[in-house]
Design an enzyme around this catalytic site. Sequence first.
Site, PDB file in Angstrom:
ATOM      1  N   GLU A  43       0.877  -1.125   0.010  1.00 41.55           N
ATOM      2  CA  GLU A  43       0.050   0.094  -0.218  1.00 41.55           C
ATOM      3  C   GLU A  43       1.027   1.416  -0.123  1.00 41.55           C
ATOM      4  O   GLU A  43       0.638   2.205  -0.533  1.00 41.55           O
ATOM      5  CB  GLU A  43      -0.847  -0.256   1.217  1.00 41.55           C
ATOM      6  CG  GLU A  43      -1.946  -1.146   1.322  1.00 41.55           C
ATOM      7  CD  GLU A  43      -2.862  -1.242  -0.085  1.00 41.55           C
ATOM      8  OE1 GLU A  43      -3.373  -0.193  -0.412  1.00 41.55           O
ATOM      9  OE2 GLU A  43      -3.219  -2.220  -0.468  1.00 41.55           O
TER      10      GLU A  43
ATOM     11  N   ASN B 164     -11.180   2.580   2.626  1.00 39.87           N
ATOM     12  CA  ASN B 164     -10.633   2.355   1.206  1.00 39.87           C
ATOM     13  C   ASN B 164     -11.628   1.648   0.370  1.00 39.87           C
ATOM     14  O   ASN B 164     -11.849   2.021  -0.931  1.00 39.87           O
ATOM     15  CB  ASN B 164      -9.218   1.909   1.155  1.00 39.87           C
ATOM     16  CG  ASN B 164      -8.810   2.023  -0.470  1.00 39.87           C
ATOM     17  OD1 ASN B 164      -8.280   2.910  -0.771  1.00 39.87           O
ATOM     18  ND2 ASN B 164      -8.345   0.823  -0.785  1.00 39.87           N
TER      19      ASN B 164
END
Length: 455
Positions: free
Chosen positions: A272, A339
Amino acid sequence: MPHPSIVWFRDDLRLADNPALRAAIERDEPVIGLYVLDEESEGIRPLGGAARWWLHGSLRSLGERLREKGGQLVLRRGPSARVVTEVVKDAGASAVFWNRRYGGAEREIDAQLKTALREDGIEVASFAASLLFEPWTVQTGSGTPYSVFTPFWRACRALPAPRAPLPEPREVDGGSAKVASDDLDDWQLLPTEPDWAAGLREAWEPGEPAARARLREFLREDLDDYARTRNEPAAGVTSQLSPRLRWGELSPHTVWHDTIEADGAAGRFLSEIGWREFAAHTLFYHPDLATKNLHREFDAFPWPRLKPSHLEAWQQGRTGIPLVDAGMRELWRTGVMHNRVRMVTASFLIKNLLIDWRLGEQWFWDTLVDADGASNPFNWQWVAGSGADAAPYFRIFNPELQAKKFDPRGEYIARWAPEYRADTAEEPPEPIVDLGESRKAALDGYEAVKRASRS
């Protein structure tokens, strides 16, 4: 008479692992910290409301910490090039240091200022501090930027490992010269009429100390479960570091090395961080990322005439689609959104409401505390299908199926949109569009994109 060094803070509001600050201290001259609120230079995008709220808190924290160590933080407002030059003259400075930025307008400002200051005999140096890998160091074999994440990240991992973070300085010699500074409160970064930031105050404490505490907490309590539960919005197993990285209260080098020390196998979380790098690298090569389709054939998408009521319903979380409404209300209340839910809400706007992704990007820019000039438009284009390594353009997230898969007990929806709970008497709103019919309309629109790509 001493000639101070100026450290121009930008998106690096920290003392630890700050190469520009370290370079200034090593000159053995007084150090003056400077932050410029630039809303006037050509190409600079004004901050959104939530970002301005965060900036106020982070600057207050940085100023306090510098004073504790003997330094000072000067605040000025105006075009960066003019203001930095003025402060150099006001302070009698002989050097200016900063950490690099990667947006097109920012790079142009920095390059022109560096040239002008050097012509005046001022020492100037810039440093790598906001990314693990500089954009020009990660290229394909043919010397072009990567457009797909997996080979990009593989190439990054093949490079020398990111450097170790620099320690926080024990003291910062601010010298005796006093340079005029604006009062932070006079900048009016905080909302007042109305004061809509109550939820932000409940959810966040801006500043480097809180950022470092959150990193330690995440690595200690949440990292083990991250790969397994990161897509479940009710689980709360996210790092909550995105605003910390956006404002540079933490450096990516600190996050990288602390994570590896905590768990050398934490590849899912580190990837990420790699996605953040990929967004910044894409912006470096495509500075108009927030306004133009990366794949220009998407210019052919036949957006219908905007229905303002649909855009407003999406912004307010009143679409009649439970997961979408929950996400949009979490965003308004806290300045962030999980997210997985960000992808669902963005897909719904673009591919069910048939509203141009740029309008969604602008709303997120105004309401996210982590609104970033690279990640925000990059991720919107990813969902739209027009960006780098985009989801197949025909992929349309079904918000009902997404809710069943990632919020099976309805906990997230119940928290943020309680009218959808089965045990409530409150009448939930009707869906403003039919998911099946709107999906078909989106696919019909993408046929125009396919035809454009063949022509």
